[in-house]
Structure formats: C-alpha cells, structure tokens
Design an enzyme around this catalytic site. Structure first.
Site, PDB file in Angstrom:
ATOM      1  N   THR A 138      32.001  54.684  26.077  1.00  0.00           N
ATOM      2  CA  THR A 138      31.585  55.991  25.557  1.00  0.00           C
ATOM      3  C   THR A 138      32.614  56.554  24.587  1.00  0.00           C
ATOM      4  O   THR A 138      33.808  56.246  24.683  1.00  0.00           O
ATOM      5  CB  THR A 138      31.419  56.960  26.746  1.00  0.00           C
ATOM      6  OG1 THR A 138      31.243  58.287  26.255  1.00  0.00           O
ATOM      7  CG2 THR A 138      32.640  56.971  27.667  1.00  0.00           C
ATOM      8  N   ASP A 139      32.153  57.444  23.721  1.00  0.00           N
ATOM      9  CA  ASP A 139      33.092  58.129  22.812  1.00  0.00           C
ATOM     10  C   ASP A 139      33.973  59.134  23.557  1.00  0.00           C
ATOM     11  O   ASP A 139      34.983  59.599  23.014  1.00  0.00           O
ATOM     12  CB  ASP A 139      32.340  58.834  21.665  1.00  0.00           C
ATOM     13  CG  ASP A 139      31.323  59.878  22.126  1.00  0.00           C
ATOM     14  OD1 ASP A 139      31.120  60.048  23.342  1.00  0.00           O
ATOM     15  OD2 ASP A 139      30.716  60.522  21.236  1.00  0.00           O
ATOM     16  N   GLU A 140      33.604  59.453  24.809  1.00  0.00           N
ATOM     17  CA  GLU A 140      34.379  60.466  25.551  1.00  0.00           C
ATOM     18  C   GLU A 140      35.792  59.993  25.880  1.00  0.00           C
ATOM     19  O   GLU A 140      36.627  60.807  26.277  1.00  0.00           O
ATOM     20  CB  GLU A 140      33.643  60.847  26.832  1.00  0.00           C
ATOM     21  CG  GLU A 140      32.320  61.494  26.563  1.00  0.00           C
ATOM     22  CD  GLU A 140      31.727  62.155  27.786  1.00  0.00           C
ATOM     23  OE1 GLU A 140      32.450  62.386  28.766  1.00  0.00           O
ATOM     24  OE2 GLU A 140      30.524  62.435  27.744  1.00  0.00           O
ATOM     25  N   TYR A 169      35.143  61.240  34.895  1.00  0.00           N
ATOM     26  CA  TYR A 169      34.233  60.244  34.310  1.00  0.00           C
ATOM     27  C   TYR A 169      34.874  59.567  33.099  1.00  0.00           C
ATOM     28  O   TYR A 169      34.984  58.341  33.039  1.00  0.00           O
ATOM     29  CB  TYR A 169      32.898  60.888  33.894  1.00  0.00           C
ATOM     30  CG  TYR A 169      32.106  60.024  32.926  1.00  0.00           C
ATOM     31  CD1 TYR A 169      31.528  58.839  33.345  1.00  0.00           C
ATOM     32  CD2 TYR A 169      31.980  60.389  31.576  1.00  0.00           C
ATOM     33  CE1 TYR A 169      30.834  58.024  32.452  1.00  0.00           C
ATOM     34  CE2 TYR A 169      31.282  59.584  30.689  1.00  0.00           C
ATOM     35  CZ  TYR A 169      30.706  58.402  31.129  1.00  0.00           C
ATOM     36  OH  TYR A 169      30.030  57.588  30.240  1.00  0.00           O
TER      37      TYR A 169
HETATM   38  P1  NAD Z   1      22.691  55.866  34.162  1.00  0.00           P
HETATM   39  O1  NAD Z   1      23.425  56.674  35.171  1.00  0.00           O
HETATM   40  O2  NAD Z   1      21.324  56.269  33.729  1.00  0.00           O
HETATM   41  O3  NAD Z   1      22.576  54.350  34.690  1.00  0.00           O
HETATM   42  C1  NAD Z   1      23.614  53.694  35.372  1.00  0.00           C
HETATM   43  C2  NAD Z   1      23.003  52.589  36.212  1.00  0.00           C
HETATM   44  O4  NAD Z   1      24.090  51.904  36.866  1.00  0.00           O
HETATM   45  C3  NAD Z   1      22.072  53.106  37.316  1.00  0.00           C
HETATM   46  O5  NAD Z   1      20.888  52.354  37.357  1.00  0.00           O
HETATM   47  C4  NAD Z   1      22.878  52.914  38.587  1.00  0.00           C
HETATM   48  O6  NAD Z   1      22.071  52.651  39.743  1.00  0.00           O
HETATM   49  C5  NAD Z   1      23.742  51.713  38.233  1.00  0.00           C
HETATM   50  N1  NAD Z   1      24.966  51.655  39.033  1.00  0.00           N
HETATM   51  C6  NAD Z   1      25.834  52.674  39.273  1.00  0.00           C
HETATM   52  N2  NAD Z   1      26.837  52.243  40.061  1.00  0.00           N
HETATM   53  C7  NAD Z   1      26.591  50.917  40.318  1.00  0.00           C
HETATM   54  C8  NAD Z   1      27.260  49.922  41.080  1.00  0.00           C
HETATM   55  N3  NAD Z   1      28.402  50.207  41.757  1.00  0.00           N
HETATM   56  N4  NAD Z   1      26.745  48.678  41.109  1.00  0.00           N
HETATM   57  C9  NAD Z   1      25.578  48.407  40.466  1.00  0.00           C
HETATM   58  N5  NAD Z   1      24.897  49.296  39.741  1.00  0.00           N
HETATM   59  C10 NAD Z   1      25.395  50.550  39.663  1.00  0.00           C
HETATM   60  O7  NAD Z   1      23.685  55.745  32.944  1.00  0.00           O
HETATM   61  P2  NAD Z   1      23.393  55.506  31.388  1.00  0.00           P
HETATM   62  O8  NAD Z   1      23.337  56.805  30.697  1.00  0.00           O
HETATM   63  O9  NAD Z   1      22.295  54.524  31.234  1.00  0.00           O
HETATM   64  O10 NAD Z   1      24.775  54.822  30.953  1.00  0.00           O
HETATM   65  C11 NAD Z   1      24.907  53.403  30.933  1.00  0.00           C
HETATM   66  C12 NAD Z   1      26.256  53.042  30.351  1.00  0.00           C
HETATM   67  O11 NAD Z   1      26.375  53.560  29.041  1.00  0.00           O
HETATM   68  C13 NAD Z   1      27.449  53.612  31.135  1.00  0.00           C
HETATM   69  O12 NAD Z   1      28.460  52.631  31.143  1.00  0.00           O
HETATM   70  C14 NAD Z   1      27.869  54.822  30.320  1.00  0.00           C
HETATM   71  O13 NAD Z   1      29.239  55.091  30.492  1.00  0.00           O
HETATM   72  C15 NAD Z   1      27.555  54.339  28.922  1.00  0.00           C
HETATM   73  N6  NAD Z   1      27.287  55.383  27.913  1.00  0.00           N
HETATM   74  C16 NAD Z   1      26.316  56.324  28.153  1.00  0.00           C
HETATM   75  C17 NAD Z   1      26.030  57.263  27.166  1.00  0.00           C
HETATM   76  C18 NAD Z   1      24.944  58.304  27.363  1.00  0.00           C
HETATM   77  O14 NAD Z   1      24.770  59.159  26.499  1.00  0.00           O
HETATM   78  N7  NAD Z   1      24.175  58.263  28.440  1.00  0.00           N
HETATM   79  C19 NAD Z   1      26.737  57.237  25.958  1.00  0.00           C
HETATM   80  C20 NAD Z   1      27.723  56.272  25.757  1.00  0.00           C
HETATM   81  C21 NAD Z   1      27.968  55.332  26.745  1.00  0.00           C
HETATM   82  O1  TDX Z   2      22.192  71.884  31.888  1.00  0.00           O
HETATM   83  C1  TDX Z   2      23.036  71.573  31.049  1.00  0.00           C
HETATM   84  N1  TDX Z   2      23.414  72.486  30.106  1.00  0.00           N
HETATM   85  C2  TDX Z   2      24.335  72.210  29.145  1.00  0.00           C
HETATM   86  O2  TDX Z   2      24.643  73.082  28.311  1.00  0.00           O
HETATM   87  C3  TDX Z   2      23.641  70.249  31.011  1.00  0.00           C
HETATM   88  C4  TDX Z   2      23.255  69.204  32.033  1.00  0.00           C
HETATM   89  C5  TDX Z   2      24.558  69.983  30.020  1.00  0.00           C
HETATM   90  N2  TDX Z   2      24.906  70.930  29.119  1.00  0.00           N
HETATM   91  C6  TDX Z   2      25.844  70.586  28.018  1.00  0.00           C
HETATM   92  C7  TDX Z   2      27.109  69.856  28.428  1.00  0.00           C
HETATM   93  C8  TDX Z   2      27.378  68.982  27.220  1.00  0.00           C
HETATM   94  O3  TDX Z   2      28.082  69.726  26.234  1.00  0.00           O
HETATM   95  O4  TDX Z   2      25.134  69.649  27.190  1.00  0.00           O
HETATM   96  C9  TDX Z   2      25.998  68.642  26.666  1.00  0.00           C
HETATM   97  C10 TDX Z   2      25.499  67.272  27.103  1.00  0.00           C
HETATM   98  O5  TDX Z   2      25.668  67.192  28.506  1.00  0.00           O
HETATM   99  P1  TDX Z   2      25.382  65.840  29.338  1.00  0.00           P
HETATM  100  O6  TDX Z   2      23.968  65.410  29.148  1.00  0.00           O
HETATM  101  O7  TDX Z   2      25.872  66.051  30.718  1.00  0.00           O
HETATM  102  O8  TDX Z   2      26.260  64.769  28.531  1.00  0.00           O
HETATM  103  P2  TDX Z   2      27.838  64.611  28.251  1.00  0.00           P
HETATM  104  O9  TDX Z   2      28.660  65.291  29.267  1.00  0.00           O
HETATM  105  O10 TDX Z   2      28.052  64.975  26.798  1.00  0.00           O
HETATM  106  O11 TDX Z   2      27.985  63.022  28.463  1.00  0.00           O
HETATM  107  C11 TDX Z   2      26.958  62.111  27.981  1.00  0.00           C
HETATM  108  O12 TDX Z   2      27.360  61.484  26.798  1.00  0.00           O
HETATM  109  C12 TDX Z   2      28.413  60.560  26.890  1.00  0.00           C
HETATM  110  C13 TDX Z   2      26.626  61.084  29.049  1.00  0.00           C
HETATM  111  O13 TDX Z   2      26.227  61.739  30.255  1.00  0.00           O
HETATM  112  C14 TDX Z   2      27.788  60.167  29.289  1.00  0.00           C
HETATM  113  O14 TDX Z   2      27.437  59.130  30.222  1.00  0.00           O
HETATM  114  C15 TDX Z   2      28.177  59.539  27.975  1.00  0.00           C
HETATM  115  O15 TDX Z   2      29.337  58.764  28.151  1.00  0.00           O
END
Ligand code: NAD
Ligand code: TDX
Length: 332
Positions: free
Chosen positions: A121-123, A148
């Site tokens: 992630t970019d975080e 996280y």
């Molecule tokens: P998500 O929470 O929707 O999915 C995660 C999946 O991993 C789930 O199905 C969960 O059951 C599984 N999991 C969790 N712990 C586990 C374990 N111990 N063993 C096996 N499976 C396990 O998350 P997502 O948003 O799909 O994110 C996927 C990946 O992408 C993560 O590595 C996250 O850091 C990265 N990422 C997410 C975002 C975003 O915006 N969502 C952005 C950049 C990177």
């Molecule tokens: O109810 C809400 N109200 C609100 O203002 C929620 C759930 C979030 N927010 C804000 C927090 C953040 O600034 O919205 C923005 C996005 O929130 P999230 O969906 O929780 O995402 P973020 O914390 O930015 O992280 C996401 O992007 C990077 C993913 O959850 C991560 O897995 C990924 O690495």
C-alpha cells in the site's frame, strides 16, 4: 504464469484479481484464504471448477503454506488485515497476518524457488501535506502512521531482505486507495453507499479534507498482471491513477448520484493519527512497463460501483449490521 497461488483471494482486491485471471488467461488458481470477517465466498461464485480451487486456511500456517507453494509456479500475496480503524482497536492480528504471514510465504518461496509478488500500500510512506504538489515515488522514505500501515511497511522490508539475502524472485507493488465491486462495507465508499441505501446519513471523519488517490480495483489488478509479465525481479512499482479527491467531495458525489441532497451527511469523530493526503507518482510503471489505467473517470466508476451494491445486496447485507455496531462504539 501457469499455476498461481493467490492468498487473500476471497477478499476485495484478491477476488477481483482471480476473476481477471480467469477471464483473461488459461492459468490455474489456488486461493488460500482464512475466510475471516473480510473473506466472502460469494465473491468466488461461478469460477471454472477445473481451473480454480479454494483452500480455507491461514497464511501463518507454515506447513500448509509450504505444501501449497510447492504446487504452483507463482505466488501473489494479497492476504492481510486491511482496515486501519480495526488496527487501532486491536493491532495483534495485523502483526500476525501481515508480518508473520508474509514471513511464512517468503520461507516457502525460498525453499521451492517460486516467483513471488507482494501486494502493498501507499500508506507505508505516511502522508503528504494538503495542497502540496509532492507525490510518493519508489524512493520516498517509509514513515507509516498506524499499526496497519507499519505492519505492511514491515512486510515490504521482509520481502526486500529476502531478495537481497536469499535471491528469491520477488517484485513488490504499492497501490493507492481502491474502489469497485466486492469491497467490504467497513471501507469508506461501500459504507456510505450502503448507508444511503439503508436510509442512514453518510459519516465523514472530522472535516473530511483528507485526500485519497482513488483507483478502480481493475486498474490495480491489470497493473499487477503487467508486473507479473514484465516486472524486473527485486523492483518495486507504485500503482496509482491520478485520482486525488478529498473525502467530503466523495461523499457529496455519492449523495448526488444516489438522488440525495449533497449536504445530507454527518461529521463524526476523527480517526486518531488520520493521514492527511496520499498521492502516487506512477511514472515508473507507466514508462518502464507501459501500463495505463482504463477506468480514469471516477464519477463513471463510482456510478457502476453504486449500481453493483444496489443489485448485490445479498453479498453485503449480513456484514452491514455488525460493521455499524462496531462503528457506533467509535463515533459520536
Ligand atoms: P480485504 O480485507 O478485503 O481482503 C483480505 C483477505 O485476506 C480476506 O479475504 C481475508 O479473509 C484474508 N485474510 C486475512 N488474514 C488472513 C490470514 N491470516 N490467512 C489467510 N487469509 C487471510 O483486503 P483488500 O482491500 O482486498 O486488500 C488486499 C491487499 O491489498 C492487502 O494486502 C492490502 O494491504 C492491499 N492494498 C489494499 C488497498 C485498498 O485500497 N483496499 C490499497 C493498496 C493495497
Ligand atoms: O466512515 C468513514 N468515514 C470517513 O471519513 C470511513 C470508513 C472512512 N473515512 C475516511 C478515512 C480515510 O481518510 O475515508 C478515507 C478512506 O478510509 P478507508 O476506506 O478506511 O481507507 P484508508 O484508511 O485510506 O485505507 C485504504 O487504502 C489503503 C485501505 O483500507 C487500505 O487497506 C489500503 O492500504
């Protein structure tokens, strides 16, 4: 790629990745997912049984991971605890899955000499100032803010050290905020869409001036496929689609598109340590690997995402109540 092991393939990005692979290649996929609260088996319905297997298990289970890695050519590691708010309530599962789980995979990949791609992630780079023109690139120093993001940062460091010390064949990618179908209703955009469907006012943390760099999940995944095809071993690629928006404007767009007054939302308690702004410079991916996003119009991508949640209520309904009960303990 041949045979793929996709960890976390029942989650948001992983399940969309599996569908993309099934639709566009002849590859065989094994998904390893522990089917925790974020895993949803309905996300994997309809995949061809002769090319797809779901194994329910934990990436921290070294014996299981070793056995599965031995069977495939390539590992794509999506599995993670992924929600910042949860990591502030209870960091431990983040340390276990994101750090120990990555370690377990790296050891198996090393033992069996398999190609590995690490999803991050970019975080990991912390945050940027609102209004500055600065963006993250591959050389930006790590400065994570939450349990996280620091657990993801640690996992990235593990991968790089396994490349340097043990010469595993790995690439990494760090992507910005994804949106699209099959995202858990705890996350910002699906939470607000499903709130409006349920007649609940959207919830904005603080003033909502925090900026996220939105990318459609299919663009993230097309970049991952491109890295698997042409990425250079040991390299990191930042993935982003120039989609900066502040949270307030995203809520206003959701309300507008769903036929509500654009001020019909509540300000609630801000997230502790809330990162202000993320922004990705994806020049390396675009110029070295020739990747381009195709879903660059956010309003169009948002409209199709809203439509997906409207027509797939059975996918999210069970989780919605639990999620809102949890949020109610945090928000005022
Ligand atoms: P998500 O929470 O929707 O999915 C995660 C999946 O991993 C789930 O199905 C969960 O059951 C599984 N999991 C969790 N712990 C586990 C374990 N111990 N063993 C096996 N499976 C396990 O998350 P997502 O948003 O799909 O994110 C996927 C990946 O992408 C993560 O590595 C996250 O850091 C990265 N990422 C997410 C975002 C975003 O915006 N969502 C952005 C950049 C990177
Ligand atoms: O109810 C809400 N109200 C609100 O203002 C929620 C759930 C979030 N927010 C804000 C927090 C953040 O600034 O919205 C923005 C996005 O929130 P999230 O969906 O929780 O995402 P973020 O914390 O930015 O992280 C996401 O992007 C990077 C993913 O959850 C991560 O897995 C990924 O690495």
């Amino acid at each position: 790629m041949g045979k793929l092991l996709v960890t976390g393939g029942a989650g948001f990005i992983g399940s969309n990745f599996v569908h993309l692979v099934m639709d566009n290649t002849d590859d065989t996929v094994i998904v390893l997912d522990k089917m925790g609260y974020a895993g949803n088996e309905s996300s994997l319905v309809g995949l061809p049984a002769n090319r797809f297997t779901l194994v329910v298990g934990d990436v921290c289970d070294r014996e299981l991971v070793d056995r599965l890695v031995a069977k495939v050519d390539t590992v794509v590691h999506f599995a993670a605890e992924s929600h910042n708010d949860n990591s502030l309530d209870d960091p431990e599962p983040f340390i276990m899955t994101n750090l120990y789980g990555t370690f377990a995979l790296l050891e198996a990949v090393r033992a069996h000499d398999k190609r590995y791609h690490h999803i991050s992630t970019d975080e990991v780079y912390g945050d940027l100032e609102i209004g500055s023109s600065e963006r993250f690139c591959e050389t930006t120093p790590y400065r994570p803010s939450s349990p996280y993001s620091s657990s993801k940062a640690g996992s990235d460091h593990l991968v790089r050290s396994w490349v340097r010390s043990f010469e595993i064949r790995a690439t990494l990618s760090n992507c910005s905020n994804n949106y699209g179908p099959r995202q858990h209703v705890e996350k910002f955009i699906p939470r607000q869409i499903t709130n409006v469907i349920d007649g609940i006012r959207p919830k904005l943390y603080g003033q909502g001036l925090n900026v996220r760099d939105w990318i459609h999940v299919d663009d993230h995944n097309s970049a991952v496929l491109r890295i698997l095809e042409a990425g250079v071993i040991g390299e990191t690629y930042l993935i982003g689609a120039d989609g900066e928006k502040n949270n307030r404007s995203v809520i206003e767009s959701i309300l507008f598109q769903m036929g509500q007054p654009t001020d019909a939302y509540d300000h609630v308690t801000n997230r502790p340590g809330h990162d202000m702004r993320y922004a990705i410079d994806a020049t390396k991916l675009r110029t070295e690997l020739g990747w381009e996003p195709v879903h660059s119009n956010f309003e169009i991508g948002l409209a199709s995402t809203i439509e997906w949640y409207r027509t797939n209520e059975s996918w999210w309904r069970k989780q919605k109540k639990f999620v809102e009960v949890r949020y109610a303990t945090r928000e005022q």
